[in-house]
Design a protein around this motif. Structure first.
Motif, PDB file in Angstrom:
ATOM      1  N   ASP A 292       0.825  -1.209   0.000  1.00  0.00           N
ATOM      2  CA  ASP A 292       0.000   0.000   0.000  1.00  0.00           C
ATOM      3  C   ASP A 292       0.858   1.257   0.000  1.00  0.00           C
ATOM      4  O   ASP A 292       0.616   2.194  -0.771  1.00  0.00           O
ATOM      5  N   VAL A 293       1.862   1.297   0.868  1.00  0.00           N
ATOM      6  CA  VAL A 293       2.689   2.498   0.997  1.00  0.00           C
ATOM      7  C   VAL A 293       3.503   2.739  -0.270  1.00  0.00           C
ATOM      8  O   VAL A 293       3.521   3.849  -0.814  1.00  0.00           O
ATOM      9  N   SER A 390      -6.815   0.737   2.140  1.00  0.00           N
ATOM     10  CA  SER A 390      -5.817  -0.060   1.441  1.00  0.00           C
ATOM     11  C   SER A 390      -6.005   0.165  -0.051  1.00  0.00           C
ATOM     12  O   SER A 390      -7.048   0.659  -0.489  1.00  0.00           O
ATOM     13  N   VAL A 391      -5.002  -0.181  -0.854  1.00  0.00           N
ATOM     14  CA  VAL A 391      -5.156  -0.047  -2.301  1.00  0.00           C
ATOM     15  C   VAL A 391      -6.260  -0.975  -2.798  1.00  0.00           C
ATOM     16  O   VAL A 391      -7.096  -0.601  -3.625  1.00  0.00           O
ATOM     17  N   VAL A 392      -6.314  -2.194  -2.272  1.00  0.00           N
ATOM     18  CA  VAL A 392      -7.317  -3.182  -2.676  1.00  0.00           C
ATOM     19  C   VAL A 392      -8.136  -3.588  -1.459  1.00  0.00           C
ATOM     20  O   VAL A 392      -7.584  -3.893  -0.398  1.00  0.00           O
ATOM     21  N   GLY A 393      -9.430  -3.599  -1.616  1.00  0.00           N
ATOM     22  CA  GLY A 393     -10.333  -3.987  -0.539  1.00  0.00           C
ATOM     23  C   GLY A 393     -11.757  -3.634  -0.921  1.00  0.00           C
ATOM     24  O   GLY A 393     -12.008  -3.050  -1.987  1.00  0.00           O
ATOM     25  N   PRO A 394     -12.738  -3.951  -0.085  1.00  0.00           N
ATOM     26  CA  PRO A 394     -14.128  -3.564  -0.377  1.00  0.00           C
ATOM     27  C   PRO A 394     -14.265  -2.048  -0.429  1.00  0.00           C
ATOM     28  O   PRO A 394     -13.701  -1.340   0.410  1.00  0.00           O
ATOM     29  N   ARG A 395     -14.997  -1.528  -1.394  1.00  0.00           N
ATOM     30  CA  ARG A 395     -15.201  -0.093  -1.493  1.00  0.00           C
ATOM     31  C   ARG A 395     -16.062   0.391  -0.326  1.00  0.00           C
ATOM     32  O   ARG A 395     -17.096  -0.216  -0.009  1.00  0.00           O
ATOM     33  N   PRO A 396     -15.660   1.466   0.360  1.00  0.00           N
ATOM     34  CA  PRO A 396     -16.471   1.979   1.481  1.00  0.00           C
ATOM     35  C   PRO A 396     -17.655   2.781   0.962  1.00  0.00           C
ATOM     36  O   PRO A 396     -17.583   3.412  -0.096  1.00  0.00           O
TER      37      PRO A 396
END
Length: 478
Positions: A292-293, A390-396
């Motif tokens: 991510d960073v 995070s770069v990848v994950g469920p959209r909030p």
């Protein structure tokens, strides 16, 4: 409701063997295609050196250095293409799907080589002009190969590509089109369809019925089942299929389909399926955070000029601030303020937030463009650096939508077992944009849960690469 299935789902290979295309099976074709890419990239590196040196100085020396450069770039590129399953016969024939991958992965491979060369302090031995020429020749060669594969595919027709002939057995009430579509994506050719119901079951065996429906002409049988009130018919079907020497695979939908897609483990003599994976361990969290960073810093540096242009366009287009902040729920339900480029004339937050719809009057002229191209999401890389996302994950989603869907969809809260992301498995699987119905949101939740239960570092990399490809599709975002 659609159950998310990863693109590389495939039943066991048929004991009769795959159908051939020009004498080669699927694995052989993938190896041939990747080898051709490998040779083209090495040749492009050598040719780029010869061409640039002949134009610049009229003398080409030390060709072996650039053969080595081509070998390095070709290895990285081919491995990356294998990582996103781009060498499958159906994929290699699609120029539309291959072009974004080439334009994303080839520059990444070249930049990776440059970074390694600088780290080893050998960057001065590599000519920048030669690298630019090599990149141009590489793209041209790779696209030429794709056109060749498409020409070969058209010449011998799609049906001649390697596929396993299948007899599909399902209840009469099931819609077979989605099943056929999934089978086609996995290299299966549904040649015959047989529907069964409780009233159709004879007292004796069903061998003659299977033969009438072409079981002797297929490589395997695929049973698709979701009628759990009719399990007797399924049991009878599977029992009678044992007399035929063809492999039989069963694909479930509904809640059973969700369960059997989980991680399988042996408990005594039985198989148990884990429907909720344990939280990421320390090493996995460290790896994901490092990705991510690094990715966010690189993206912000590369996209900084675009961010400046977007900010100026927003300011000139309509009155109001450049950025828009809204409360969202993150990991374990903790609230944070998500940052976006303002794309609307309103700044809605709190308990009354309305989703954007097609031709929404609240969307500004610049806002319509940056929403459809996802440029409005670029400030969220700052949320990633802060650790909120995070770069990848469920959209909030907005707080109001979280509370609404949390009350209507039982598994909705499970999305918060990981940090929300800029992109996700749902977004690259067609669940991008507005969710006007509960089924659409439930479908997105199922994809998010699949991602959580199947997380890996390489899955994150795959989603990022495929996101670049889906950004060209602006049909469902407004």
């Amino acid at each position: 409701m659609t159950i998310p299935v990863e693109y590389n789902w495939s039943p066991n290979r048929s004991v009769r063997g795959d159908r051939k295309w020009l004498g080669f099976d699927t694995i052989a074709i993938s190896c041939i295609a990747s080898t051709c890419d490998f040779v083209v990239l090495i040749g492009a590196s050598a040719a780029g050196h010869l061409l640039y040196q002949q134009i610049g100085s009229g003398d080409a020396t030390d060709l072996s250095l650039y053969v080595g450069v081509g070998l390095f770039i070709a290895t990285v590129f081919v491995l990356a293409m294998f990582g996103v399953h781009a060498y499958r016969p159906a994929e290699i024939r699609s120029v539309r799907r291959q072009l974004p991958l080439i334009l994303a992965l080839l520059p990444a491979a070249i930049l990776f080589f440059i970074a390694v060369a600088l780290f080893l302090k050998i960057g001065t031995t590599v000519s920048r002009g030669t690298m630019i020429t090599t990149a141009g020749l590489s793209v041209t060669g790779l696209l030429g190969l794709r056109l060749f594969w498409r020409h070969i595919g058209n010449a011998f027709s799609r049906a001649r590509f390697p596929s396993r002939k299948v007899l599909l057995i399902c209840p009469g009430t099931m819609q077979v089109e989605p099943v056929i579509q999934r089978a086609t994506q996995s290299g299966l050719s549904v040649n015959h369809i047989m529907t069964i119901a409780e009233s159709d079951l004879p007292v004796g065996g069903m061998g003659e019925a299977y033969q009438r429906n072409g079981i002797d002409d297929v490589d395997e049988v695929l049973v698709a089942w979701s009628d759990y009130g009719n399990l007797r018919a399924l049991e009878k079907c599977l029992s009678d299929l044992r007399q035929f020497c063809v492999p039989v695979s069963v694909m479930f939908g509904g809640v059973v389909g969700e369960v059997v897609e989980g991680f399988a483990q042996t408990v005594g003599e039985r198989r148990a399926f884990q429907i909720h994976r344990p939280p990421l361990d320390f090493f996995q969290r460290l790896l994901k955070r490092a990705f991510d960073v690094v990715f966010s810093i690189a993206a912000l540096l590369v996209m900084f000029p675009i961010c400046v242009m977007v900010a100026i366009a927003i300011k000139l287009d309509s009155p109001g601030p450049i950025f828009f902040a809204q409360s969202r729920k993150g990991y374990s339900g903790r609230a944070f303020r998500i940052l976006k480029f303002r794309s609307m004339s309103v700044m809605e937050d709190g308990g009354n937030v309305r989703q954007a719809t097609r031709n929404d009057p609240r969307v500004t002229r610049v806002g319509g463009f940056i929403r459809s191209t996802s440029l409005d999401e670029l400030p969220q890389f700052w949320n990633v650096l802060r650790g909120d996302m995070s770069v990848v994950g469920p959209r909030p989603h907005a707080m109001a939508h979280d509370d609404l869907y949390g009350a209507l969809i039982a598994q909705y809260a499970s999305r918060r077992h990981v940090k929300p992301g800029l992109t996700g498995w749902a977004q690259i699987s067609g669940c991008r944009g507005e969710t006007p119905t509960l089924d659409r949101m439930a479908d997105r939740v199922q994809h998010d849960l699949w991602y959580i239960n199947n997380w890996s570092f390489w899955l994150d990399v795959k989603i990022v690469v495929l996101t670049i490809r889906t950004m060209f599709d602006r049909s469902n975002v407004y």
